[in-house]
Design a protein around this motif. Structure first.
Motif, PDB file in Angstrom:
ATOM      1  N   LEU A   1       0.855  -1.181   0.000  1.00 45.40           N
ATOM      2  CA  LEU A   1       0.000   0.000   0.000  1.00 45.40           C
ATOM      3  C   LEU A   1       0.895   1.236   0.000  1.00 45.40           C
ATOM      4  N   GLU A   2       0.694   2.066  -0.992  1.00 41.56           N
ATOM      5  CA  GLU A   2       1.424   3.341  -1.071  1.00 41.56           C
ATOM      6  C   GLU A   2       0.454   4.470  -0.792  1.00 41.56           C
ATOM      7  N   PHE A   3       0.892   5.427  -0.003  1.00 42.58           N
ATOM      8  CA  PHE A   3       0.004   6.553   0.305  1.00 42.58           C
ATOM      9  C   PHE A   3       0.826   7.816   0.543  1.00 42.58           C
ATOM     10  N   HIS A   4       0.130   8.938   0.415  1.00 43.08           N
ATOM     11  CA  HIS A   4       0.803  10.235   0.446  1.00 43.08           C
ATOM     12  C   HIS A   4       1.222  10.642   1.869  1.00 43.08           C
ATOM     13  N   ASP A   5       2.369  11.279   1.950  1.00 40.24           N
ATOM     14  CA  ASP A   5       2.772  12.045   3.129  1.00 40.24           C
ATOM     15  C   ASP A   5       1.894  13.299   3.162  1.00 40.24           C
ATOM     16  N   PRO A   6       1.194  13.534   4.287  1.00 38.00           N
ATOM     17  CA  PRO A   6       0.235  14.659   4.317  1.00 38.00           C
ATOM     18  C   PRO A   6       0.840  15.997   4.736  1.00 38.00           C
TER      19      PRO A   6
ATOM     20  N   MET B   1      -3.349  -2.630   6.412  1.00 36.07           N
ATOM     21  CA  MET B   1      -4.006  -1.438   6.972  1.00 36.07           C
ATOM     22  C   MET B   1      -3.483  -1.136   8.377  1.00 36.07           C
TER      23      MET B   1
ATOM     24  N   ALA C   1      -0.123   0.427   7.926  1.00 39.56           N
ATOM     25  CA  ALA C   1      -0.259   1.804   7.424  1.00 39.56           C
ATOM     26  C   ALA C   1      -0.653   2.749   8.555  1.00 39.56           C
TER      27      ALA C   1
ATOM     28  N   MET D   1       1.493   5.887  10.162  1.00 38.43           N
ATOM     29  CA  MET D   1       0.977   7.264  10.232  1.00 38.43           C
ATOM     30  C   MET D   1       1.024   7.802  11.659  1.00 38.43           C
TER      31      MET D   1
ATOM     32  N   PRO E   1      -5.618   5.469   4.606  1.00 43.57           N
ATOM     33  CA  PRO E   1      -4.387   5.873   3.894  1.00 43.57           C
ATOM     34  C   PRO E   1      -4.725   6.622   2.611  1.00 43.57           C
ATOM     35  N   ALA E   2      -4.048   7.755   2.405  1.00 39.29           N
ATOM     36  CA  ALA E   2      -4.335   8.599   1.236  1.00 39.29           C
ATOM     37  C   ALA E   2      -3.592   8.046   0.018  1.00 39.29           C
ATOM     38  N   THR E   3      -4.131   6.967  -0.521  1.00 38.15           N
ATOM     39  CA  THR E   3      -3.532   6.372  -1.714  1.00 38.15           C
ATOM     40  C   THR E   3      -3.741   7.289  -2.918  1.00 38.15           C
ATOM     41  N   ARG E   4      -2.949   7.049  -3.969  1.00 35.78           N
ATOM     42  CA  ARG E   4      -3.124   7.859  -5.188  1.00 35.78           C
ATOM     43  C   ARG E   4      -4.554   7.771  -5.711  1.00 35.78           C
TER      44      ARG E   4
ATOM     45  N   VAL F   1      -6.965   9.807  -3.509  1.00 35.75           N
ATOM     46  CA  VAL F   1      -6.769  11.247  -3.669  1.00 35.75           C
ATOM     47  C   VAL F   1      -7.294  11.708  -5.028  1.00 35.75           C
TER      48      VAL F   1
ATOM     49  N   ILE G   1      -5.593  15.059   0.243  1.00 36.18           N
ATOM     50  CA  ILE G   1      -4.901  14.040   1.041  1.00 36.18           C
ATOM     51  C   ILE G   1      -5.490  14.000   2.451  1.00 36.18           C
TER      52      ILE G   1
ATOM     53  N   MET H   1      -7.607  10.934   4.274  1.00 40.69           N
ATOM     54  CA  MET H   1      -7.253  10.354   5.576  1.00 40.69           C
ATOM     55  C   MET H   1      -8.410  10.435   6.560  1.00 40.69           C
TER      56      MET H   1
END
Lengths: 97, 455
Positions: free
Chosen positions: A4-9, B84, B87, B91, B104-107, B110, B142, B146
């Motif tokens: 799972l890839e996700f953005h740094d906020p 999850m 993840a 965070m 999780p703010a996946t591409r 978003v 993003i 989240m």
């Protein structure tokens, strides 16, 4: 496996100006204080003035009330302009607590 | 260079990067005890060399981020659930979370949320104080991802962030301040009911039927923390931080406004009636008021007693509120539609109610004096506020118009609600929606109206 890839906020930071250059020496320099007049600044900053004047020949340390004091005033453009016009080589800012 | 408290370094770094400098500075730090009355300041002399070095030898070891698209984090797990968990752990470890589960703010997520924007994803709304992180539309998306948000919420969040970043809001000061201010976002116009934003029963709390406010407010809070750097005890000195999981986001109950009663967005900001807009103020307290009478009051007695009771709740020496004395607000008073309609039938208007509340919430000078209020008034930056020192009884705000009176809450006359203000300004923004907003609403109806099934 699951990836799972996700953005740094955090959002990026932009450095728009460098920190002020440091002084080669404090001797013969002019030092100012920018004070919020809180958190014992009225005691600590005069002590620093005394110490600087005792330890460095030819130094001039302005009184702690040479510039506007208080949280409402120290961050203004007017105060910044006064500091610049005073010709100080460096300032000590306090007290942030 | 700076003399500061050891626990305050995060605040200082935020402030420095917020000025556009690298996020570091020459600092000499001491424990809190040194900054209290009667402290032994001999430590200052003992560590004088650190001050001297700060003026002569200090160099920054940090640089600002290079810029570009928000970087990605990555986790791998054995199963979906395991991934999850990893993840969320990451965070939390990165201080991006709030203690509740995060999406999780996946591409993909978003991109989906960005469908709600009229602006390019790289559009810069401003820099988030005090840290100075750049708030783009993408960064909003993003945060909304989240927070469990949806595309149709994004227009409200973008407008709220734009209002938050307006210097008139006072956010630069309040983000790091100890007074635990939280933003209150009041939404007017058709977008409120369209996106399931609550204006009725439980409008300040969680509501599975109208969940938009929780996600939008949580996203704004995550941006305050992650982009603005307002982490408790590190980047913000908020002592208590109440209502900061979701802030406060609700809609005015426009369906129940009495005839002739202007909606808040029109009344305060001059927006055209029926225009979707946000109004952002800051508060630092939340109090339920038992407004209704208990026995055999006439309608007139019930109305007047309720007005006095609300004014009594407002009559407090809220020194933080001085920040908004001249142009902000002393607070947001929420009354249900049924009460607004009853009051109107008795001859009250929105204006006359505000004037009554202003007049009857004034504090006798002697009460203000014994509470030390005069000293706070005397050091205020505003000449208008300082001049109020002479008034007896002292009005809690410069003008009745500063009081925000909102029609919202369940259709029941018993209670009203007072959100005590800590708000240098009240900032409004019109909300812009994309052309295909109707499609987003249709998708929301499809997703959220499907009856629950067990399997």
């Amino acid at each position: 496996m699951v990836t799972l890839e996700f953005h740094d906020p955090s959002g990026r930071l932009e450095a728009r100006q460098p920190h002020a250059p440091r002084l080669a020496s404090l001797e013969g320099k002019r030092i100012g204080f920018v004070s919020n007049e809180q958190w014992q600044a009225y005691r600590m900053l005069p002590l620093l003035k005394t110490l600087l004047e005792r330890d460095f020949a030819g130094i001039e340390v302005l009184p702690i009330d040479a510039f506007p004091q208080g949280n409402a005033l120290i961050a203004t453009e007017e105060t910044a302009a006064q500091v610049k016009q005073s010709g100080v080589d460096a300032v000590i800012i306090g007290n942030a607590a | 260079m700076t003399l500061t408290r050891a626990d305050f370094v995060g605040v200082m770094k935020n402030a420095i990067s917020g000025l556009g400098l690298g996020p570091d500075a020459a600092m000499v730090t001491f424990p809190i005890e040194l900054f209290l009355p009667g402290s032994d300041i001999a430590q200052v002399e003992a560590r004088k060399r650190e001050f001297y070095d700060g003026l002569t030898h200090w160099t920054s070891n940090l640089a600002a981020d290079a810029g570009g698209e928000s970087p990605m984090a990555s986790v791998r797990g054995a199963t979906f659930e395991d991934t999850m968990v990893r993840a969320n752990n990451l965070m939390i470890a990165n201080l991006w979370g709030d203690g509740l589960p995060l999406w999780p703010a996946t591409r993909e997520r978003v991109e989906w949320i960005l469908r709600g924007s009229t602006l390019p994803r790289a559009h810069v709304l401003g820099t988030f104080p005090p840290r100075g992180g750049v708030a783009t539309v993408e960064v909003c998306a993003i945060a909304l991802a989240m927070a469990g948000g949806r595309p149709e919420y994004l227009p409200v969040l973008v407008a709220a962030v734009d209002a938050f970043l307006d210097p008139d809001s006072g956010s630069e000061q309040l983000q790091a301040a100890s007074g635990s201010a939280f933003p209150v976002v009041i939404v007017n116009g058709p977008i409120g009911p369209q996106i399931r934003l609550n204006s009725g029963f439980g409008c300040l709390g969680p509501d599975p039927q109208r969940p938009a406010g929780a996600s939008i407010g949580r996203a704004l809070r995550l941006m305050q923390q992650n982009v603005g750097g307002a982490r408790p005890g590190i980047g913000t000195m908020a002592n208590y931080g109440g209502l900061r999981y979701t802030n406060v986001v609700f809609a005015e109950d426009e369906d129940n406004l009495p005839a002739g009663w202007p909606a808040h967005g029109t009344d305060r900001h001059g927006f055209a009636p029926g225009r979707s807009a946000v109004s952002l103020a800051f508060a630092n307290g939340a109090t339920n008021i038992r407004r209704r009478g208990a026995k055999k009051e006439t309608p007139e007695e019930d109305a007047l007693q309720g007005m006095h009771r609300m004014a009594d709740f407002m009559r407090v020496p809220n020194m933080a509120g001085l920040a908004g004395y001249e142009r902000g607000t002393p607070g947001i008073l929420m009354i249900p539609g049924v009460v607004a309609q009853t009051m109107t039938a008795l001859g009250w208007t929105k204006r006359s109610m505000r004037e009554f509340l202003w007049e009857h919430s004034r504090i006798p000078a002697e009460h203000l004096r014994r509470a030390g209020g005069h000293a706070w008034i005397e050091i205020d930056a505003s000449p208008v506020t300082r001049a109020s020192r002479r008034l007896d009884p002292w009005p809690i705000t410069a003008s009745p118009d500063n009081i925000i009176l909102i029609v919202a809450g369940g259709g029941h006359p018993t209670n009203s609600y007072w959100l005590q203000g800590y708000s240098p300004g009240v900032v409004g923004r019109e909300i812009q929606v994309p052309e295909d907003f109707g499609h987003l609403l249709d998708e929301a109806n499809r997703d959220l109206d499907t009856p629950a099934v067990a399997s």
